[in-house]
Design a protein around this motif. Structure first.
Motif, mmCIF file in Angstrom:
data_model
loop_
_atom_site.group_PDB
_atom_site.id
_atom_site.type_symbol
_atom_site.label_atom_id
_atom_site.label_comp_id
_atom_site.label_asym_id
_atom_site.label_seq_id
_atom_site.Cartn_x
_atom_site.Cartn_y
_atom_site.Cartn_z
ATOM 1 N N ALA A 65 -8.241 59.001 -0.777
ATOM 2 C CA ALA A 65 -8.174 59.920 0.364
ATOM 3 C C ALA A 65 -7.263 61.100 0.056
ATOM 4 C CB ALA A 65 -7.671 59.167 1.599
ATOM 5 N N ALA A 66 -6.165 60.846 -0.636
ATOM 6 C CA ALA A 66 -5.248 61.940 -0.988
ATOM 7 C C ALA A 66 -5.921 62.910 -1.936
ATOM 8 C CB ALA A 66 -3.982 61.363 -1.605
ATOM 9 N N ARG A 67 -6.658 62.390 -2.901
ATOM 10 C CA ARG A 67 -7.361 63.273 -3.841
ATOM 11 C C ARG A 67 -8.444 64.083 -3.131
ATOM 12 N NH1 ARG A 67 -7.702 58.879 -8.817
ATOM 13 N NH2 ARG A 67 -5.796 59.573 -9.891
ATOM 14 N N ALA A 68 -9.144 63.451 -2.191
ATOM 15 C CA ALA A 68 -10.178 64.168 -1.450
ATOM 16 C C ALA A 68 -9.564 65.256 -0.585
ATOM 17 C CB ALA A 68 -10.971 63.178 -0.586
ATOM 18 N N GLU A 69 -8.423 64.957 0.030
ATOM 19 C CA GLU A 69 -7.748 65.948 0.865
ATOM 20 C C GLU A 69 -7.282 67.136 0.025
ATOM 21 O OE1 GLU A 69 -4.069 66.157 4.144
ATOM 22 O OE2 GLU A 69 -4.306 64.414 2.842
ATOM 23 N N ALA A 70 -6.755 66.826 -1.175
ATOM 24 C CA ALA A 70 -6.302 67.901 -2.052
ATOM 25 C C ALA A 70 -7.472 68.757 -2.518
ATOM 26 C CB ALA A 70 -5.560 67.311 -3.249
ATOM 27 N N ALA A 71 -8.623 68.113 -2.822
ATOM 28 C CA ALA A 71 -9.795 68.870 -3.270
ATOM 29 C C ALA A 71 -10.341 69.747 -2.154
ATOM 30 C CB ALA A 71 -10.867 67.905 -3.762
ATOM 31 N N ALA A 72 -10.327 69.220 -0.913
ATOM 32 C CA ALA A 72 -10.824 70.009 0.215
ATOM 33 C C ALA A 72 -9.897 71.171 0.528
ATOM 34 C CB ALA A 72 -10.977 69.102 1.441
ATOM 35 N N GLY A 73 -8.574 70.961 0.319
ATOM 36 C CA GLY A 73 -7.614 72.036 0.616
ATOM 37 C C GLY A 73 -7.663 73.139 -0.399
ATOM 38 N N ALA B 137 1.095 54.270 11.815
ATOM 39 C CA ALA B 137 2.355 53.547 11.983
ATOM 40 C C ALA B 137 3.492 54.448 12.417
ATOM 41 C CB ALA B 137 2.723 52.856 10.667
ATOM 42 N N LEU B 138 3.442 55.713 12.029
ATOM 43 C CA LEU B 138 4.600 56.565 12.228
ATOM 44 C C LEU B 138 4.323 57.794 13.075
ATOM 45 C CD1 LEU B 138 5.908 56.276 8.588
ATOM 46 C CD2 LEU B 138 7.078 55.420 10.591
ATOM 47 N N GLY B 139 3.121 57.965 13.550
ATOM 48 C CA GLY B 139 2.857 59.093 14.435
ATOM 49 C C GLY B 139 2.420 60.333 13.679
ATOM 50 N N ASP B 140 2.078 61.372 14.435
ATOM 51 C CA ASP B 140 1.572 62.609 13.841
ATOM 52 C C ASP B 140 2.737 63.507 13.439
ATOM 53 O OD1 ASP B 140 -0.957 61.701 14.328
ATOM 54 O OD2 ASP B 140 -1.035 62.588 16.326
ATOM 55 N N GLY B 141 3.582 63.049 12.561
ATOM 56 C CA GLY B 141 4.753 63.828 12.172
ATOM 57 C C GLY B 141 4.674 64.288 10.743
ATOM 58 N N ALA B 142 5.859 64.600 10.204
ATOM 59 C CA ALA B 142 5.935 65.194 8.879
ATOM 60 C C ALA B 142 5.433 64.244 7.793
ATOM 61 C CB ALA B 142 7.380 65.602 8.590
ATOM 62 N N LEU B 143 5.473 62.927 8.044
ATOM 63 C CA LEU B 143 5.081 61.992 7.001
ATOM 64 C C LEU B 143 3.598 62.062 6.683
ATOM 65 C CD1 LEU B 143 7.092 58.790 7.881
ATOM 66 C CD2 LEU B 143 7.447 60.347 6.002
ATOM 67 N N SER B 144 2.772 62.450 7.629
ATOM 68 C CA SER B 144 1.337 62.399 7.423
ATOM 69 C C SER B 144 0.768 63.749 7.008
ATOM 70 C CB SER B 144 0.659 61.926 8.709
ATOM 71 O OG SER B 144 1.017 62.757 9.790
ATOM 72 N N ASN B 145 1.645 64.717 6.642
ATOM 73 C CA ASN B 145 1.097 66.008 6.261
ATOM 74 C C ASN B 145 0.715 66.014 4.787
ATOM 75 O OD1 ASN B 145 3.425 66.456 4.766
ATOM 76 N ND2 ASN B 145 4.373 67.741 6.309
ATOM 77 N N ALA B 146 0.126 67.118 4.347
ATOM 78 C CA ALA B 146 -0.413 67.188 2.988
ATOM 79 C C ALA B 146 0.662 67.309 1.924
ATOM 80 C CB ALA B 146 -1.373 68.382 2.884
ATOM 81 N N ALA B 147 1.907 67.623 2.322
ATOM 82 C CA ALA B 147 2.954 67.845 1.320
ATOM 83 C C ALA B 147 3.213 66.605 0.484
ATOM 84 C CB ALA B 147 4.236 68.303 2.010
ATOM 85 N N VAL B 148 3.256 65.440 1.136
ATOM 86 C CA VAL B 148 3.517 64.211 0.392
ATOM 87 C C VAL B 148 2.376 63.921 -0.566
ATOM 88 C CG1 VAL B 148 3.824 61.724 0.594
ATOM 89 C CG2 VAL B 148 4.998 63.253 2.173
ATOM 90 N N SER B 149 1.126 64.066 -0.100
ATOM 91 C CA SER B 149 -0.029 63.820 -0.968
ATOM 92 C C SER B 149 -0.023 64.751 -2.162
ATOM 93 C CB SER B 149 -1.325 63.998 -0.171
ATOM 94 O OG SER B 149 -1.407 63.075 0.888
ATOM 95 N N ALA B 150 0.209 66.041 -1.918
ATOM 96 C CA ALA B 150 0.216 67.014 -3.007
ATOM 97 C C ALA B 150 1.327 66.711 -4.007
ATOM 98 C CB ALA B 150 0.373 68.425 -2.446
ATOM 99 N N SER B 151 2.487 66.352 -3.498
ATOM 100 C CA SER B 151 3.610 66.049 -4.396
ATOM 101 C C SER B 151 3.318 64.803 -5.227
ATOM 102 C CB SER B 151 4.889 65.845 -3.580
ATOM 103 O OG SER B 151 5.264 67.037 -2.928
#
Length: 520
Positions: free
Chosen positions: A512-520, A465-479
């Protein structure tokens, strides 16, 4: 002039000489006959010089003293637009060359900046057409930018990208004296005032033309709706004709704040404060209120402690701008100023926390809801509400029903959907507040936690919906995950209950956020 009548290599140029500042009629029209080939050579040579300074930058420093007298002469005396414009655009490039070379040290930069500003402000004051005024204003702004920027951050001697805007913290320090600052601002103030006057004259003339056309149409007994519409379009064009000049005036004021910070505030107070307050008034055109809000934002961001009394005097006017339903741009700009106060001027924000809360709440209410055509201004107001509520200034509001209600309304508007950076800021702010178990946001019994989780999870995976910008990075998921872990320590049962109430899509995003955090 008879000797030029049959010469094909001659161009006749009519120039309106600049009149005195108090001369309402302007200057007299002067006619020049110039050799076309000579003007073309001048224009080509000046343009080549501009390209060389842009490309070579610091490597052109040995040639600066040889070219500056000729450039200034062309800026001040040339009657041909192409020559004058290229010469004016060379001014900031010469400043950048000296600032990058640093052979003369700070005094060398200060000297070449004074030279460039002298030529560019002279061009701004004496130009009889809007394009010439705009070139002069652009040259002034870029000269300030390049002189005050800390070029040690960009060691490549031919750095080709446009450098970022300076701030008082990242610039090399004030380079202009009080007298020089006043001279520049006097030019800006006069240019701004004259632009408003020219627009008013054009607006009045076109209104008269519209009335005359309507009277003729009615007298003839015909339907001239199409003609009236064309007249209205012409009227709108007349009103907007000076917008570019005013934009560059405001950009120059902002650049003075960004490069000189609190040093510039007393000059602003003496020469621009009352003028800006006038333009903020509700009886002014929305366009004037909008540009005045832009000036006040720079004052709030970079004016230092001395700006607080000036901002305090603006607050009632800004509150009016925040609910201006005639133009969403005014509402957006005013909300941005009010939202900057809690961080930049916390004591001022604490004294007027109730006014800020009510003004921003009314600004949100003046919009058309989440996702409507007026979302841009509403998002700006929502973001500013969050900045106020999360700041120490909110403590002055106490723990009343109005504050709880505002937290709930803020939460309902998240995530913001227009600007990625603003949405990311609001979402990360939400994550921090959830992690701290903020009772004002989540309710005394965490009853608003499910809504908060839904807002955070809407941002996670919002790439489509919002493009490949800051909203889709890992920072929001981690926070978000960190916020949930922190909140479990306060009330594990409330967290489990909120997670159980999530819908299927939200659960997928959480997984998906938990999986991304575990992979990171």
């Amino acid at each position: 002039d008879d000797q030029f009548d049959d010469d094909d290599d001659v161009e006749v140029i009519n120039v309106v000489a600049a009149g005195d500042a108090d001369d309402e009629e302007g200057g007299e029209e002067v006619t020049f006959a110039v050799r076309t080939s000579a003007v073309e050579e001048q224009a080509a040579g000046t343009y080549m010089m501009l390209l060389m300074f842009e490309a070579m930058q610091a490597f052109m420093e040995p040639y600066v003293q040889r070219v500056t007298p000729r450039l200034e002469e062309l800026v001040r005396t040339s009657v041909h637009d192409d020559v004058r414009s290229c010469a004016m655009m060379c001014l900031p490039e010469v400043v950048r060359t000296v600032a990058r070379g640093r052979a003369g040290g700070p005094e060398g930069v200060r000297g070449v900046l004074g030279w460039a500003l002298g030529a560019s402000t002279h061009a701004t004051r004496t130009s009889s057409d809007r394009e010439g005024i705009t070139w002069g204003l652009q040259a002034t702004q870029l000269s300030l930018h390049y002189a005050c920027l800390d070029w040690s951050r960009y060691p490549d001697p031919t750095y080709s990208q446009e450098p970022p805007q300076p701030t008082p913290e990242t610039s090399v320090g004030p380079l202009l004296s009080r007298d020089q600052l006043e001279n520049v601002v006097q030019t800006l103030r006069t240019t701004w005032r004259d632009s408003i006057q020219r627009r008013a004259v054009a607006r009045g003339e076109l209104q008269v033309a519209v009335r005359e056309a309507q009277e003729l149409a009615f007298g003839a007994g015909g339907d001239d709706a199409d003609g009236d519409e064309d007249d209205q379009l012409a009227l709108d064009e007349g009103i907007n004709s000076e917008a570019l000049v005013q934009f560059h005036v405001v950009e120059n004021v902002g650049m003075l704040f960004k490069t000189h910070g609190a040093v510039f505030t007393p000059v602003y107070q003496a020469l621009l404060h009352e003028m800006v307050a006038t333009f903020l008034h509700e009886q002014c055109l929305s366009k004037d209120r909008n540009v005045a809000c832009a000036v006040v934002l720079d004052l709030a961001m970079h004016g230092g402690e001395a700006a607080a009394p000036l901002l305090e005097s603006y607050l009632p006017l800004l509150a009016s701008c925040a609910v201006d339903t005639r133009d969403d741009a005014v509402r957006q700009s005013a909300a941005g100023v009010l939202g900057a106060l809690p961080e930049r001027h916390p004591m001022l924000a604490a004294r007027h926390a109730r006014l800020l809360l009510e003004s921003l709440g009314a600004s949100v209410q003046a919009g058309d809801g989440h996702g409507g055509p007026r979302t841009v201004a509403t998002d700006a107001a929502v973001l500013s509400v969050g900045r106020l509520l999360a700041s120490p200034a909110a403590a002055a509001l106490g723990d009343d029903a109005a504050l709880h209600s505002m937290w709930g309304r803020w939460l309902e508007y998240l995530p913001l959907r227009h600007a990625e950076d603003e949405s990311r800021e609001a979402t990360l702010q939400l994550c921090r507040l959830v992690g701290s178990g903020n009772a004002l946001l989540l309710g005394r019994h965490l009853e608003r936690l499910p809504v908060a989780l839904e807002a955070m999870l809407q941002v996670v995976g919002a790439r489509a919906a919002l493009g490949d910008g800051a909203l889709s990075n890992a920072a929001v998921s981690a926070s978000m995950l960190s916020a949930l872990d922190s909140l479990r320590g306060l009330s594990s049962a409330a967290v489990d209950d909120a997670l159980a109430r999530l819908g299927p899509e939200a659960r997928e995003r959480l997984a998906a956020a938990r999986a991304e955090a575990a992979a990171g």
